[in-house]
Design an enzyme around this catalytic site. Structure first.
Site, PDB file in Angstrom:
ATOM      1  N   LYS A 158      -1.181  -6.601   2.245  1.00 56.46           N
ATOM      2  CA  LYS A 158      -0.809  -5.447   3.087  1.00 56.46           C
ATOM      3  C   LYS A 158      -1.161  -5.755   4.533  1.00 56.46           C
ATOM      4  O   LYS A 158      -2.259  -6.261   4.817  1.00 56.46           O
ATOM      5  CB  LYS A 158      -1.588  -4.214   2.597  1.00 56.46           C
ATOM      6  N   SER A 191       1.103   4.286   0.786  1.00 54.25           N
ATOM      7  CA  SER A 191       1.442   3.502   1.968  1.00 54.25           C
ATOM      8  C   SER A 191       1.590   2.007   1.680  1.00 54.25           C
ATOM      9  O   SER A 191       2.187   1.307   2.479  1.00 54.25           O
ATOM     10  CB  SER A 191       0.374   3.707   3.037  1.00 54.25           C
ATOM     11  N   SER A 251      -2.642   5.410  -2.032  1.00 54.13           N
ATOM     12  CA  SER A 251      -1.744   4.409  -1.471  1.00 54.13           C
ATOM     13  C   SER A 251      -1.608   3.130  -2.289  1.00 54.13           C
ATOM     14  O   SER A 251      -0.765   2.296  -1.984  1.00 54.13           O
ATOM     15  CB  SER A 251      -2.180   4.040  -0.051  1.00 54.13           C
TER      16      SER A 251
END
Lengths: 106, 505, 501
Positions: C91, C166, C190
């Site tokens: 990420k 996310s 997330s």
């Protein structure tokens, strides 16, 4: 100052003056349009938050964090700093030695 | 109109740790090489996290115990949020509602010029001492022509202890004395070098007046915070200026509607205070607990251990020098003022047999003179406290005159330039230079007889009634018997001459 | 079954990569090499990522070099563990030295981190290969990828739908078989929500289990870095690699991580599964409810007891979360000010306008909304009413869990109220978007671990996850429980359309 909770059901908007004050505090330049949108959205969100008022929290210790530890220290031992070049590498403006900003003594 | 001056201080002292409070960057003073002491943590880079320096916490506790503060069982860290280029995280890590210490006390002599305060002790309550990280440094273009300021983050993240007092001070002079006293304490405790030129000790003063109008009404002027005073003189001058400014602005008002606190700076060149931030912009720091740090919990046992390990406070030492060693307040003050190493040296001189008053005179005069000449500190003084003590013991034992003792010390100091100086060196110096008082009366009497025999003319003059003629005989004896006690020589010479006189008559 | 070299591996570049468990096995048996695995991942990315949009940055050369180094280690018997030689996507909020870390924000465009997150150092030490940096909602704020300043990420099961967020790129890159595993972060769901919407495994560790050092902070007291994987084995291997004490993170506990792999295949006997009625009420899509209940039935068949429990404060969790998280965010994001790094607007006249313009132009709408909300909640006169009140209710939410775990070993329920929604469906209504976090955020508030595992597919072929939550530091229990479902209902071979399924 008008509090959002006291606003009526039909008009939960956060007053524009509050939105502008908060934007200034947060150092966010907002357009007129953004101010209006946030006024409505924040008003709606804050109104939703009023649900928390129905919970009796008398004597409840606020839970700052879920971390179960305390007394975490490092020893006073020197670790090599970043080379200056690397420290300044991401800066928008430098003179090779320092970060540069508009003159503060305006 | 009568009025009271009300002053409280917020003192910031940099702790002398090797590394910053939340990262391993060195804290050495490197103003000529900006931005060489930074890392992801103190640059506030995305993702970096703080970890508390144990030594910083312990030093801060030590300072707080010195200030007679209570140490909190539970303490935590909070973020104080504002935007400024020298604050790369956008917040300062400080302590808001649960500082690690609170409720301390400092005492200074009250300013005798404050009405009714003469001879009293001013008790200044310490509200709290807390720990926080320092900001970096913005370097402004003083000319005002440049369009940019430089930001140096070498200092960002240096540990600071902030000491906040109650508004218990009653004059600018007392404010200065308190800051001096706090500086001494921090120096003696070895927690800060208090170097004010480098900004390692600085203070904000909160000041206002209580005006007692002739009508019987008392009004309070708005509190003004004077920020960032970095010398004792500036602190006192800024407060004095502020007293006069507030008197002029508010002295005639029996009612002051707006008492909002205001923030001022001090311009030492012009000697005036200048408003920095207007009231509308009153700061909203949005304090909240820093979720990146965990609380510190201190046990009563730990506090006891720290307490037991505490050095003697300079205030206590000053008192002890008066009560136990019989020094005057002035002399005690002068010694304490010079710092812990100096006071330690003094105590060692006394421990090695010197009489305390004599030791006090010597360290503040003879030794201080030599230190000044050689531009060195007490730590570099070439003669040990033990030897100085020995020299002074010889004075009180009447083996050396004060003059001879001075000569011995000077000789040792110059001897020390090429050699190490020991007890033997001292004895050698005394012997070689004939500094010792001639104690043997027989030897002295022989010398006197010889001088009388060699000098028939002055002897005859004396016997003929010219008292002054004895002077040259006395001088000769003293030259022959170096180090003899002049009083003794004088009485023996007079006796010998008077014996001749009676023998002649 | 997942530990066998999957058939997908042999069908070549068309299907991309496989699970960590099967790749580990294949590497050990010599049927493939790390170089081949990395190449097949790169091929899959080339073929699919144009339509998926998971990757923001790929470092091909470095990955291939690392693969060769891993193959060399294997040939000399110096394998560092189950992740050695396996490519992992990261990420773009987890920093690595010399790599960009944009957080999918304009304000960090061009930023290159001079240091590495602790989890990245640990991946390298384990021989894993950070292959590329994947998309997210800006600063991890969002549930759909729509808040990325750079690109949309699409759900491999239906490209018109969100992969969740996310950690959108993490989930999509794994679900589309472009990498076998990924690291994401979970502040309010997330990891679990995109894992559920993409049909893979995602685990949020106990707060303090994994170092946050190097994770760009959104809400520090809530978030943890955690793994995504096609299989439970992979999640366990990744967690084992990144978990454990880190002296750079004061909030990372000083207790050694367990050996999650050792017990993984041992089913939990007499498992007591708490089923909170609050998780099966109004707003839950009936199809999702059915799939979750069927998964619970599988556990019953294996001897688990289903026990009704109560989490009476869970209805306050969204409001509580959306005060605490934005409050911390408003502070954490103060450092992006156009002075020391990141975007500086040219539209300024003085220092204050430099700050305001750089931040006003550099942050996207959702980030600004949350900064505004958090600034308001912490401002003078409001902090007690909002922030402190929320912290008190946070404690009550934690107490609910403590009480429930007196009666059960894990708490089961849905991850999200609905399967993946269409991109664009909720963008105009932030509150509706916030409400979709209802089942995930309580674990972050309480600091407990939680896992999302594929439970089934809707009639239209959208995956639905089952969430298991446990008491603090019971990751091992959650992984074993997840593995029980995985053995009973293997899902690995069900490929999304975007990966040739």
């Amino acid at each position: 100052m008008t509090e959002p909770q006291q606003a009526t059901k039909t008009s939960p908007a956060l007053p524009l003056s509050d939105v502008a004050r908060i934007a200034r505090l947060a150092r966010l330049k907002l357009t007129e349009n953004e101010l209006a949108i946030y006024s409505n959205q924040l008003g709606k969100i804050l109104e939703f938050m009023t649900v928390l008022r129905e919970v009796d929290t008398t004597g409840v210790e606020p839970m700052i964090s879920a971390v179960p530890c305390e007394n975490v220290f490092r020893e006073d031992l020197i670790v090599e700093s970043l080379p200056r070049k690397l420290a300044l590498a991401n800066a928008p403006k430098t003179d090779g030695k320092s970060f540069l900003v508009p003159n503060i003594l305006g | 109109m009568k009025y009271d001056v009300i002053i409280g201080l917020e003192v910031h002292a940099q702790l002398q740790t090797k590394t910053k409070i939340f990262c391993g960057c060195a804290t050495d003073f490197t103003p000529d090489a900006p931005n060489i002491r930074t890392c992801p943590v103190c640059l506030g880079l995305p993702g970096a996290l703080p970890v508390l320096n144990r030594r910083a916490f312990e030093m801060a506790v030590k300072a707080a115990l010195g200030l007679r503060c209570q140490i909190a069982h539970f303490t935590k860290w909070d973020r104080k949020q504002y935007f400024y280029p020298d604050l790369p995280k956008g917040y300062q890590i400080s302590q808001y509602d649960l500082p690690f210490s609170h409720s301390g006390l400092m005492e200074i002599p009250a300013d005798p010029e404050v009405a009714g305060a003469e001879g009293l002790t001013r008790k200044v309550r310490i509200i709290r001492a807390h720990l926080e990280d320092d900001a970096g440094k913005n370097i402004h273009d003083e000319s005002g022509r440049g369009s940019e300021s430089q930001v140096d983050l070498n200092r960002a993240g240096t540990p600071l202890v902030e000491i906040v007092t109650e508004p218990d001070l009653r004059s600018p002079k007392e404010a200065r004395m308190l800051l001096e006293e706090i500086r001494l304490l921090l120096l003696y405790f070895g927690v800060s070098d208090c170097n004010m030129q480098e900004g390692n000790l600085r203070c904000d003063a909160n000041i206002n007046l209580h005006l007692h109008h002739d009508s019987g009404i008392t009004t309070k002027t708005p509190i003004v915070e004077i920020k960032n005073l970095n010398s004792f003189r500036f602190l006192e001058q800024a407060c004095e200026y502020e007293v006069s400014r507030q008197l002029k602005t508010y002295g005639h008002l029996e009612e002051i509607a707006d008492r909002t606190k205001r923030t001022f700076g001090y311009d030492p060149q012009r000697g005036v205070t200048i408003e920095q931030r207007s009231k509308e912009e009153a700061a909203d720091y949005r304090y909240f607990p820093d979720p990146d740090l965990v609380p510190v919990i201190v046990t009563a046992d730990q506090i006891q251990l720290w307490q037991a390990d505490l050095p003697e406070r300079p205030q206590d030492r000053r008192q002890r020098y008066q009560t136990e060693l019989g020094l005057s307040p002035y002399d005690a003050g002068v010694i304490i003022e010079q710092g812990r190493a100096f006071a330690d040296f003094f105590e060692q001189i006394v421990a090695h047999g010197a009489e305390s008053k004599q030791a006090s005179n010597w360290i503040t005069q003879e030794i201080q003179r030599i230190l000044n000449e050689r531009k060195c500190s007490i730590g570099e003084f070439p003669v040990s406290a033990e030897l100085v003590g020995t020299i002074l013991r010889k004075v009180s034992d009447k083996q050396l005159t004060l003059k001879a003792a001075r000569e011995a010390l000077d000789a040792l100091v110059s001897y020390s330039e090429e050699n190490t100086v020991s007890q033997e060196t001292l004895e050698k110096v005394i012997q070689e230079r004939g500094l010792s008082i001639v104690q043997n009366d027989e030897l002295l009497l022989n010398i006197i007889q010889q001088v009388i025999q060699k000098n028939p003319k002055p002897v005859a003059d004396y016997l003929g009634g010219k008292q002054a003629a004895a002077g040259s005989l006395l001088g000769q004896v003293m030259r022959e018997a170096r180090g003899a006690d002049p009083q003794l020589v004088k009485s023996l010479v007079t006796q010998a001459l008077d014996a001749l006189k009676s023998g002649n008559s | 079954m997942t530990l066998e070299a999957g058939s997908s591996l042999k069908t070549g570049s068309g299907t991309g990569t496989s699970s960590i468990g099967s790749l580990f096995k294949a590497l050990n048996s010599g049927t493939t090499t790390s170089r081949q695995i990395v190449e097949s991942c790169l091929n899959a990315i080339d073929q699919r990522d144009g339509s998926i949009g998971a990757f923001l940055h790929i470092d091909r050369e470095r990955a291939l070099q690392a693969a060769e180094a891993s193959d060399l280690r294997r040939s000399t018997g110096e394998v560092r563990g189950p992740l050695d030689g396996l490519p992992i996507s990261i990420k773009d909020a987890i920093c690595e030295a010399g790599q960009p870390a944009t957080c999918a924000s304009r304000i960090l465009e061009g930023y290159v981190s001079p240091y590495s997150a602790t989890v990245i150092d640990r991946l390298h030490a384990a021989g894993a290969i950070p292959l590329g940096r994947v998309n997210l909602d800006e600063f991890a704020m969002g549930s759909s990828s729509e808040n990325s300043a750079y690109q949309l990420t699409h759900n491999p099961w239906d490209l018109t739908r969100t992969p969740g967020g996310s950690s959108s790129g993490s989930a999509a890159s794994v679900a589309a078989r472009m990498v076998p595993g990924s690291l994401g972060s979970d502040t309010g769901g997330s990891i679990r929500q995109p894992a559920s919407l993409c049909g893979i495994v995602g685990l949020k560790p106990t707060y303090g289990r994994v170092s946050r050092y190097g994770l760009v902070a959104f809400a520090s007291s809530l978030e943890q870095i955690g793994p995504f994987s096609l299989d439970v084995f992979g999640a366990a291997a990744l967690l084992q690699t990144i978990a454990g004490h880190d002296p750079h993170d004061s909030t990372c506990v000083n207790t050694p991580a367990e050996d999650y792999l050792q017990t993984l295949d041992t089913p939990l006997a007499d498992l007591r599964i708490g089923v909170p009625k609050e998780y099966f009420g109004e707003g839950l899509d009936p199809e999702v409810q059915n799939i979750v209940e069927e998964a619970l039935a599988v556990y019953s068949q294996h001897g688990a007891k289903l026990i009704p429990v109560e989490l009476p404060h869970s209805k306050y969790s969204v409001a509580t979360y959306y005060i605490i998280a934005p409050s911390e965010a408003s502070s954490n994001l103060a450092r992006f000010d156009g002075i020391h790094y990141g975007y500086r607007s040219p539209n300024f006249t003085d220092l204050e306008s430099l700050y305001a313009a750089s931040r006003g132009e550099g942050f996207g709408p959702e980030v600004k909304r949350r900064i505004m909300l958090g600034t308001y909640a912490l401002s003078a006169g409001y902090a007690d009413k909002y922030y402190v009140k929320a912290l008190q209710i946070r404690r009550l939410i934690r107490h609910d869990f403590d009480a429930a775990f007196q009666q059960c070993d894990v708490i089961a329920g849905p991850v999200t109220p609905t399967p993946a929604f269409r991109l664009g469906e909720l963008t105009d209504d932030p509150l509706a978007m916030y409400l979709s976090d209802i089942y995930t955020i309580a674990a972050n508030l309480a600091g407990i671990p939680a896992i999302s595992i594929p439970a089934g597919w809707t009639a239209s072929g959208l995956p639905v996850g089952l969430q298991l939550q446990g008491p603090v530091f019971t990751e091992s229990r959650l992984l074993r429980a997840a593995r029980m479902l995985e053995i009973d209902r293997p899902w690995i071979d069900r490929l999304p359309p975007a990966a040739g399924g």
